[in-house]
Design a protein around this motif. Structure first.
Motif, PDB file in Angstrom:
ATOM      1  N   ASN A 197      -1.831 -81.964 -35.927  1.00  0.00           N
ATOM      2  CA  ASN A 197      -0.721 -83.280 -36.453  1.00  0.00           C
ATOM      3  C   ASN A 197      -1.428 -84.295 -35.647  1.00  0.00           C
ATOM      4  OD1 ASN A 197       1.073 -84.895 -37.345  1.00  0.00           O
ATOM      5  ND2 ASN A 197       2.669 -83.452 -37.319  1.00  0.00           N
ATOM      6  N   ILE A 198      -2.142 -85.200 -36.205  1.00  0.00           N
ATOM      7  CA  ILE A 198      -2.866 -86.304 -35.469  1.00  0.00           C
ATOM      8  C   ILE A 198      -1.646 -87.314 -35.130  1.00  0.00           C
ATOM      9  CG2 ILE A 198      -4.581 -87.956 -35.484  1.00  0.00           C
ATOM     10  CD1 ILE A 198      -5.707 -85.252 -34.994  1.00  0.00           C
ATOM     11  N   GLU A 199      -1.282 -87.876 -36.134  1.00  0.00           N
ATOM     12  CA  GLU A 199      -0.115 -88.874 -36.160  1.00  0.00           C
ATOM     13  C   GLU A 199       1.044 -88.268 -35.051  1.00  0.00           C
ATOM     14  OE1 GLU A 199       1.282 -92.512 -36.844  1.00  0.00           O
ATOM     15  OE2 GLU A 199      -0.588 -91.417 -37.834  1.00  0.00           O
ATOM     16  N   LYS A 200       1.599 -87.105 -34.948  1.00  0.00           N
ATOM     17  CA  LYS A 200       2.645 -86.866 -34.221  1.00  0.00           C
ATOM     18  C   LYS A 200       2.139 -86.552 -32.841  1.00  0.00           C
ATOM     19  CE  LYS A 200       6.741 -83.799 -33.763  1.00  0.00           C
ATOM     20  NZ  LYS A 200       7.353 -82.812 -34.429  1.00  0.00           N
ATOM     21  N   SER A 201       0.758 -86.261 -32.754  1.00  0.00           N
ATOM     22  CA  SER A 201       0.141 -86.018 -31.380  1.00  0.00           C
ATOM     23  C   SER A 201      -0.006 -87.602 -30.697  1.00  0.00           C
ATOM     24  CB  SER A 201      -1.207 -85.651 -31.490  1.00  0.00           C
ATOM     25  OG  SER A 201      -1.189 -84.091 -31.903  1.00  0.00           O
ATOM     26  N   ARG A 202      -0.448 -88.505 -31.670  1.00  0.00           N
ATOM     27  CA  ARG A 202      -0.691 -89.830 -31.077  1.00  0.00           C
ATOM     28  C   ARG A 202       0.613 -90.372 -30.593  1.00  0.00           C
ATOM     29  NH1 ARG A 202      -2.366 -91.643 -35.282  1.00  0.00           N
ATOM     30  NH2 ARG A 202      -4.946 -91.752 -34.737  1.00  0.00           N
ATOM     31  N   GLU A 203       1.775 -90.311 -31.348  1.00  0.00           N
ATOM     32  CA  GLU A 203       3.005 -90.740 -30.855  1.00  0.00           C
ATOM     33  C   GLU A 203       3.509 -89.762 -29.383  1.00  0.00           C
ATOM     34  OE1 GLU A 203       7.672 -90.326 -32.262  1.00  0.00           O
ATOM     35  OE2 GLU A 203       6.027 -90.141 -33.820  1.00  0.00           O
ATOM     36  N   LYS A 204       3.265 -88.722 -29.281  1.00  0.00           N
ATOM     37  CA  LYS A 204       3.465 -88.213 -28.192  1.00  0.00           C
ATOM     38  C   LYS A 204       2.699 -88.365 -26.992  1.00  0.00           C
ATOM     39  CE  LYS A 204       5.507 -83.612 -29.488  1.00  0.00           C
ATOM     40  NZ  LYS A 204       5.408 -82.200 -29.466  1.00  0.00           N
ATOM     41  N   ILE A 205       1.459 -88.757 -27.275  1.00  0.00           N
ATOM     42  CA  ILE A 205       0.624 -89.353 -26.032  1.00  0.00           C
ATOM     43  C   ILE A 205       1.066 -90.878 -25.484  1.00  0.00           C
ATOM     44  CG2 ILE A 205      -1.786 -90.320 -25.759  1.00  0.00           C
ATOM     45  CD1 ILE A 205      -3.037 -87.974 -27.452  1.00  0.00           C
ATOM     46  N   GLU A 206       1.436 -91.548 -26.521  1.00  0.00           N
ATOM     47  CA  GLU A 206       1.962 -92.842 -26.177  1.00  0.00           C
ATOM     48  C   GLU A 206       3.385 -92.602 -25.348  1.00  0.00           C
ATOM     49  OE1 GLU A 206       0.909 -95.783 -26.555  1.00  0.00           O
ATOM     50  OE2 GLU A 206      -0.886 -94.879 -27.435  1.00  0.00           O
ATOM     51  N   ASN A 207       4.047 -91.611 -25.543  1.00  0.00           N
ATOM     52  CA  ASN A 207       5.247 -91.374 -24.658  1.00  0.00           C
ATOM     53  C   ASN A 207       4.853 -90.964 -23.291  1.00  0.00           C
ATOM     54  OD1 ASN A 207       7.070 -92.135 -26.848  1.00  0.00           O
ATOM     55  ND2 ASN A 207       7.188 -90.178 -27.511  1.00  0.00           N
ATOM     56  N   LEU A 208       3.756 -90.065 -23.424  1.00  0.00           N
ATOM     57  CA  LEU A 208       3.400 -89.586 -22.414  1.00  0.00           C
ATOM     58  C   LEU A 208       2.786 -90.499 -21.334  1.00  0.00           C
ATOM     59  CD1 LEU A 208       1.397 -86.241 -23.312  1.00  0.00           C
ATOM     60  CD2 LEU A 208       3.505 -86.525 -21.814  1.00  0.00           C
ATOM     61  N   LYS A 209       2.213 -91.728 -21.870  1.00  0.00           N
ATOM     62  CA  LYS A 209       1.691 -92.712 -21.020  1.00  0.00           C
ATOM     63  C   LYS A 209       2.834 -93.419 -20.282  1.00  0.00           C
ATOM     64  CE  LYS A 209      -2.402 -93.833 -23.738  1.00  0.00           C
ATOM     65  NZ  LYS A 209      -3.136 -94.854 -24.667  1.00  0.00           N
ATOM     66  N   LEU A 210       3.911 -93.688 -21.150  1.00  0.00           N
ATOM     67  CA  LEU A 210       5.143 -94.192 -20.525  1.00  0.00           C
ATOM     68  C   LEU A 210       5.792 -93.361 -19.254  1.00  0.00           C
ATOM     69  CD1 LEU A 210       7.044 -95.746 -23.471  1.00  0.00           C
ATOM     70  CD2 LEU A 210       5.642 -96.954 -22.003  1.00  0.00           C
ATOM     71  N   LEU A 211       5.888 -92.209 -19.608  1.00  0.00           N
ATOM     72  CA  LEU A 211       6.279 -91.162 -18.552  1.00  0.00           C
ATOM     73  C   LEU A 211       5.340 -91.181 -17.421  1.00  0.00           C
ATOM     74  CD1 LEU A 211       8.507 -89.045 -17.983  1.00  0.00           C
ATOM     75  CD2 LEU A 211       7.072 -87.222 -19.108  1.00  0.00           C
ATOM     76  N   THR A 212       4.154 -90.930 -17.503  1.00  0.00           N
ATOM     77  CA  THR A 212       3.159 -91.025 -16.482  1.00  0.00           C
ATOM     78  C   THR A 212       3.269 -92.347 -15.524  1.00  0.00           C
ATOM     79  OG1 THR A 212       1.571 -90.064 -17.801  1.00  0.00           O
ATOM     80  CG2 THR A 212       0.565 -91.085 -15.708  1.00  0.00           C
ATOM     81  N   THR A 213       3.671 -93.266 -16.377  1.00  0.00           N
ATOM     82  CA  THR A 213       3.863 -94.854 -15.543  1.00  0.00           C
ATOM     83  C   THR A 213       5.073 -94.634 -14.651  1.00  0.00           C
ATOM     84  OG1 THR A 213       2.650 -96.113 -17.165  1.00  0.00           O
ATOM     85  CG2 THR A 213       4.110 -97.245 -15.795  1.00  0.00           C
ATOM     86  N   SER A 214       6.263 -94.037 -15.288  1.00  0.00           N
ATOM     87  CA  SER A 214       7.474 -93.748 -14.774  1.00  0.00           C
ATOM     88  C   SER A 214       7.276 -92.702 -13.287  1.00  0.00           C
ATOM     89  CB  SER A 214       8.355 -93.456 -15.529  1.00  0.00           C
ATOM     90  OG  SER A 214       8.774 -94.127 -16.613  1.00  0.00           O
TER      91      SER A 214
END
Length: 366
Positions: A197-214
């Motif tokens: 599920n490419i679309e959902k994976s892209r959304e999770k990766i963006e959230n992961l970027k924010l989480l990694t920054t935190s």
């Protein structure tokens, strides 16, 4: 021959009168006595007799029993006489009168030969009871002061250890509750990514970027109070530069550092770490308690003095009342700063008034 005999008789009588006058003067002005090598009294001066109340009819006694009614003191005086009856001695002796009054004597034991086969001891002394009492009182006050300082130091040391434990627990809690939970969330999010599920994976990766920054920000916040590598590698100026820059980013406050005289010398490691901790404590206090909009750290130096000033425009306080604070980081923070500046032979000045900000000045010998 008769005339010469008369002249010799007159001279002899004159000499006897002079000796009697000298003996009388010694009896009345000095604590003077003659004793045998074994301690038996041969003669005691009037002043000595009056002080220790020796009867004129009772002189066949031992000198140490004459000087004291206390057995320990008698033994001490007896040991002195037996040990020094051939070499002489001078020092202080504690005695006790028949009225149980403590008396201190500055006493000399002087051996002399009366004849070829007879030796005696001269005892010459002066009473120093008042002087000794003053000296003992000074010693007592000094000991009390020393004990008080040691107790204060123990309290401060225990508070420092307690504060270190609290700081370690705080860092551990930040790591466990903050960073640990975020890393757990990062792990679950990574495991839940479905590449089909490419679309959902892209959304999770963006959230992961924010989480990694935190997580990165949390790590930097949790470890910031540890000793920065800049301090050991490059010295106090780069360390304070990073301190103010990072705290400004983390807190959103305007925290500036200004090196007015371009100081760039290295100090010994203990001076640098204590100086850094004092500045760190002063800035953190301004952040936590001052409610200031800006904090300015300025540095300047002369040939002999390095000066660092920490200014803020916060709510201020009354420095003379901070000593009354028994609990809380603010009061203990001031104590730590004063102890650290004392350790590196520097001086700390605090100038503050309610609603008029605070200035902390550090002067350190270079």
């Amino acid at each position: 021959m008769a005339f010469e005999a008369d002249q010799l008789s007159i001279a002899k009588e004159k000499s006897i009168k002079e000796l009697r006058a000298l003996s009388h003067a010694m009896d009345e002005t000095l604590l003077f006595a003659r004793i045998s090598q074994f301690g038996n009294i041969i003669h005691v001066g009037n002043k000595f007799s009056r002080l220790f109340k020796l009867s004129r009819f009772k002189k066949d006694i031992l000198f140490w029993k004459f000087l004291s009614t206390n057995e320990n003191e008698q033994q001490n005086i007896e040991d002195l006489i037996n040990k020094h009856n051939k070499t002489g001695w001078q020092g202080e002796v504690k005695a006790t009168t028949k009225d149980n009054q403590d008396v201190w004597l500055e006493m000399s034991i002087i051996p002399y030969r009366v004849s070829d086969d007879k030796s005696e001891l001269l005892i010459i002394g002066s009473e120093i009871t008042k002087r000794k009492a003053a000296q003992l009182e000074i010693d007592r006050l000094w000991q009390d002061s020393f004990d008080e300082k040691m107790n204060q130091q123990k309290i401060i040391s225990s508070k420092i250890i307690e504060n270190q434990e609290k700081e370690q627990n705080r860092i551990a809690k930040d790591v466990h509750d903050g960073i640990g939970q975020m890393l757990t969330g990062l792990k679950y999010n990574l495991e839940s990514i479905n590449l089909d599920n490419i679309e959902k994976s892209r959304e999770k990766i963006e959230n992961l970027k924010l989480l990694t920054t935190s997580i990165i920000k949390g790590v930097r916040t949790a470890t910031f109070n540890l000793t920065p590598p800049e301090l050991s590698d490059h010295g106090i100026v780069p360390a304070i530069t990073k301190l103010t820059r990072e705290l400004s980013k983390l807190t959103g406050k305007e925290i500036l550092f200004l090196n007015k005289t371009d100081f760039n010398l290295r100090l010994d490691s203990l001076t640098e770490i204590n100086l850094y901790r004092i500045v760190q404590e002063a800035v953190n206090n301004a952040i936590k308690y001052a409610a200031s909009s800006y904090i300015l750290v300025t540095m300047s130096h002369s040939n002999k003095i390095l000066s660092i000033v920490i200014d803020d425009d916060g709510k201020g306080f009354e420095p003379n009342k901070i000593k009354k604070v028994k609990d809380g980081d603010g009061g203990m923070g001031m104590t730590f700063m004063k102890e650290r500046i004392k350790y590196i032979d520097g001086r700390l000045f605090i100038s503050s008034q309610p609603n008029e900000g605070t200035r902390i000045t550090l002067n350190i010998p270079i």
